[in-house]
Design a protein around this motif. Structure first.
Motif, PDB file in Angstrom:
ATOM      1  N   LYS A  96     -29.534  37.645 -34.283  1.00 37.91           N
ATOM      2  CA  LYS A  96     -29.440  36.214 -33.975  1.00 37.91           C
ATOM      3  C   LYS A  96     -29.776  35.981 -32.515  1.00 37.91           C
ATOM      4  O   LYS A  96     -29.650  36.887 -31.691  1.00 37.91           O
ATOM      5  CB  LYS A  96     -28.029  35.698 -34.265  1.00 37.91           C
ATOM      6  N   ILE A  97     -30.173  34.750 -32.233  1.00 38.97           N
ATOM      7  CA  ILE A  97     -30.448  34.354 -30.857  1.00 38.97           C
ATOM      8  C   ILE A  97     -29.896  32.948 -30.666  1.00 38.97           C
ATOM      9  O   ILE A  97     -29.988  32.115 -31.558  1.00 38.97           O
ATOM     10  CB  ILE A  97     -31.954  34.438 -30.540  1.00 38.97           C
ATOM     11  N   LEU A 118     -33.167  31.063 -23.175  1.00 39.34           N
ATOM     12  CA  LEU A 118     -32.315  32.028 -23.874  1.00 39.34           C
ATOM     13  C   LEU A 118     -30.870  31.913 -23.409  1.00 39.34           C
ATOM     14  O   LEU A 118     -30.576  31.986 -22.216  1.00 39.34           O
ATOM     15  CB  LEU A 118     -32.827  33.451 -23.618  1.00 39.34           C
ATOM     16  N   GLY A 119     -29.956  31.712 -24.355  1.00 35.36           N
ATOM     17  CA  GLY A 119     -28.534  31.689 -24.048  1.00 35.36           C
ATOM     18  C   GLY A 119     -27.955  33.074 -24.196  1.00 35.36           C
ATOM     19  O   GLY A 119     -27.442  33.670 -23.255  1.00 35.36           O
ATOM     20  N   LYS A 120     -28.039  33.638 -25.399  1.00 36.60           N
ATOM     21  CA  LYS A 120     -27.627  35.019 -25.655  1.00 36.60           C
ATOM     22  C   LYS A 120     -28.394  35.538 -26.859  1.00 36.60           C
ATOM     23  O   LYS A 120     -28.976  34.756 -27.621  1.00 36.60           O
ATOM     24  CB  LYS A 120     -26.117  35.129 -25.851  1.00 36.60           C
ATOM     25  N   ILE A 121     -28.374  36.847 -27.024  1.00 30.20           N
ATOM     26  CA  ILE A 121     -29.123  37.490 -28.089  1.00 30.20           C
ATOM     27  C   ILE A 121     -28.307  38.657 -28.622  1.00 30.20           C
ATOM     28  O   ILE A 121     -27.525  39.271 -27.878  1.00 30.20           O
ATOM     29  CB  ILE A 121     -30.514  37.961 -27.579  1.00 30.20           C
ATOM     30  N   THR A 122     -28.451  38.956 -29.884  1.00 35.20           N
ATOM     31  CA  THR A 122     -27.760  40.089 -30.491  1.00 35.20           C
ATOM     32  C   THR A 122     -28.248  41.377 -29.831  1.00 35.20           C
ATOM     33  O   THR A 122     -29.435  41.550 -29.594  1.00 35.20           O
ATOM     34  CB  THR A 122     -28.054  40.156 -32.002  1.00 35.20           C
ATOM     35  N   GLN A 129     -38.946  41.678 -34.842  1.00 38.42           N
ATOM     36  CA  GLN A 129     -37.876  41.599 -35.837  1.00 38.42           C
ATOM     37  C   GLN A 129     -37.563  40.136 -36.111  1.00 38.42           C
ATOM     38  O   GLN A 129     -37.586  39.316 -35.212  1.00 38.42           O
ATOM     39  CB  GLN A 129     -36.625  42.307 -35.300  1.00 38.42           C
ATOM     40  N   GLY A 130     -37.273  39.804 -37.359  1.00 35.61           N
ATOM     41  CA  GLY A 130     -36.895  38.444 -37.709  1.00 35.61           C
ATOM     42  C   GLY A 130     -35.532  38.092 -37.153  1.00 35.61           C
ATOM     43  O   GLY A 130     -34.590  38.873 -37.272  1.00 35.61           O
ATOM     44  N   VAL A 131     -35.425  36.924 -36.522  1.00 34.82           N
ATOM     45  CA  VAL A 131     -34.159  36.453 -35.960  1.00 34.82           C
ATOM     46  C   VAL A 131     -33.928  35.011 -36.379  1.00 34.82           C
ATOM     47  O   VAL A 131     -34.867  34.257 -36.595  1.00 34.82           O
ATOM     48  CB  VAL A 131     -34.125  36.541 -34.415  1.00 34.82           C
ATOM     49  N   VAL A 132     -32.669  34.647 -36.487  1.00 35.77           N
ATOM     50  CA  VAL A 132     -32.294  33.262 -36.742  1.00 35.77           C
ATOM     51  C   VAL A 132     -31.895  32.660 -35.404  1.00 35.77           C
ATOM     52  O   VAL A 132     -31.167  33.270 -34.621  1.00 35.77           O
ATOM     53  CB  VAL A 132     -31.141  33.165 -37.758  1.00 35.77           C
ATOM     54  N   VAL A 133     -32.392  31.453 -35.136  1.00 37.36           N
ATOM     55  CA  VAL A 133     -32.163  30.788 -33.861  1.00 37.36           C
ATOM     56  C   VAL A 133     -31.026  29.777 -34.021  1.00 37.36           C
ATOM     57  O   VAL A 133     -31.053  28.949 -34.938  1.00 37.36           O
ATOM     58  CB  VAL A 133     -33.446  30.078 -33.376  1.00 37.36           C
ATOM     59  N   TYR A 134     -30.041  29.873 -33.134  1.00 34.98           N
ATOM     60  CA  TYR A 134     -28.879  28.988 -33.146  1.00 34.98           C
ATOM     61  C   TYR A 134     -28.820  28.201 -31.843  1.00 34.98           C
ATOM     62  O   TYR A 134     -29.304  28.657 -30.813  1.00 34.98           O
ATOM     63  CB  TYR A 134     -27.578  29.796 -33.252  1.00 34.98           C
TER      64      TYR A 134
END
Length: 180
Positions: A96-97, A118-122, A129-134
Motif C-alpha cells: 500500500k501507499i 508520498l506520505g508513507k509506503i509499505t 509491484q501493484g500497490v493500492v493508493v490511499y
C-alpha cells in the motif's frame, strides 16, 4: 454469463496476484460466503454464488451487470483491472501507499504519483509491484504500479515518479460513458 476458461483464470489470477500476493487465497476461499468469477461481455465479475442462481432466470441479452466488476479482457486476451474492483483490492492488498492531501487531486486527475506527494509506503515494496493508493485518512483512491522499490524511493528527488497510475476513482467522472 459463463465461468472463466483455464487460460482466462490463469491470466486473471496472475494480474490479481501482483496486487494481492498471498492474500489471493482470502478472495478465492471464502467458505462462509462463497464467491465465483464469471465472464459476461468480456468483463469479469466477482459474484456471490447465491446471486448466480438467481441470475439464471434473466436472459443473457437483458443482463447488464452482476456483482463486482473486476476488469475486462482485451481482444488480445490481456486482463485490465477496472477501478470498480478497488474495494476488493483495497481490502486484501499486500503493498500500500499513502499520499499527502496535496497529492490527492493530481492523482485523481489521472497523473502519476511523485515523491513529493508520498506520505508513507509499505516496507519492502519491490519495483514494478501493484500497490493500492490511499489518502492519509485511509480512503482507497486507486491503484498503480511502483516505478521504484521502497529503498530506491528514499534516494530520489521530489519530482521523480514513484507510482504509475493505472486507475483512480476520478475515472468514474472522466470515463462514465465507457466504464460500464
Amino acid at each position: 454469463m459463463r465461468p472463466l476458461t483455464e487460460s482466462e483464470t490463469q491470466t486473471l489470477f496472475t494480474k490479481l496476484s501482483s496486487f494481492l500476493g498471498s492474500n489471493l487465497i482470502h478472495l478465492v476461499d471464502t467458505p462462509d460466503d462463497p464467491h465465483v468469477f464469471r465472464l459476461h461481455r468480456s468483463r469479469v465479475y466477482y459474484v456471490r454464488e447465491e446471486m448466480i442462481r438467481q441470475a439464471i432466470s434473466v436472459p443473457r441479452a437483458n443482463l447488464i451487470s452482476l456483482g463486482i466488476c473486476l476488469g475486462k479482457f482485451s481482444k488480445t486476451e490481456k486482463f485490465r483491472l477496472h477501478v470498480t474492483g478497488l474495494d476488493i483490492l483495497g481490502r486484501y492488498a499486500k503493498h500500500k501507499i499513502w499520499i499527502k492531501p496535496n497529492g490527492e487531486m493530481p492523482f485523481l486527475y489521472g497523473n502519476h504519483i511523485v515523491k513529493a506527494h508520498l506520505g508513507k509506503i509499505t516496507e519492502d515494496t519491490p519495483e514494478h509491484q501493484g500497490v493500492v493508493v490511499y489518502s492519509m485518512a485511509d480512503v482507497p483512491l486507486g491503484f498503480g504500479v511502483t516505478a521504484r522499490s521502497t529503498i530506491d524511493t528514499r534516494k530520489l528527488d521530489p519530482t521523480a515518479i514513484i507510482v504509475f497510475n493505472q486507475a483512480d476513482v476520478g475515472e468514474y467522472l472522466r470515463d462514465e460513458d465507457t466504464l460500464f
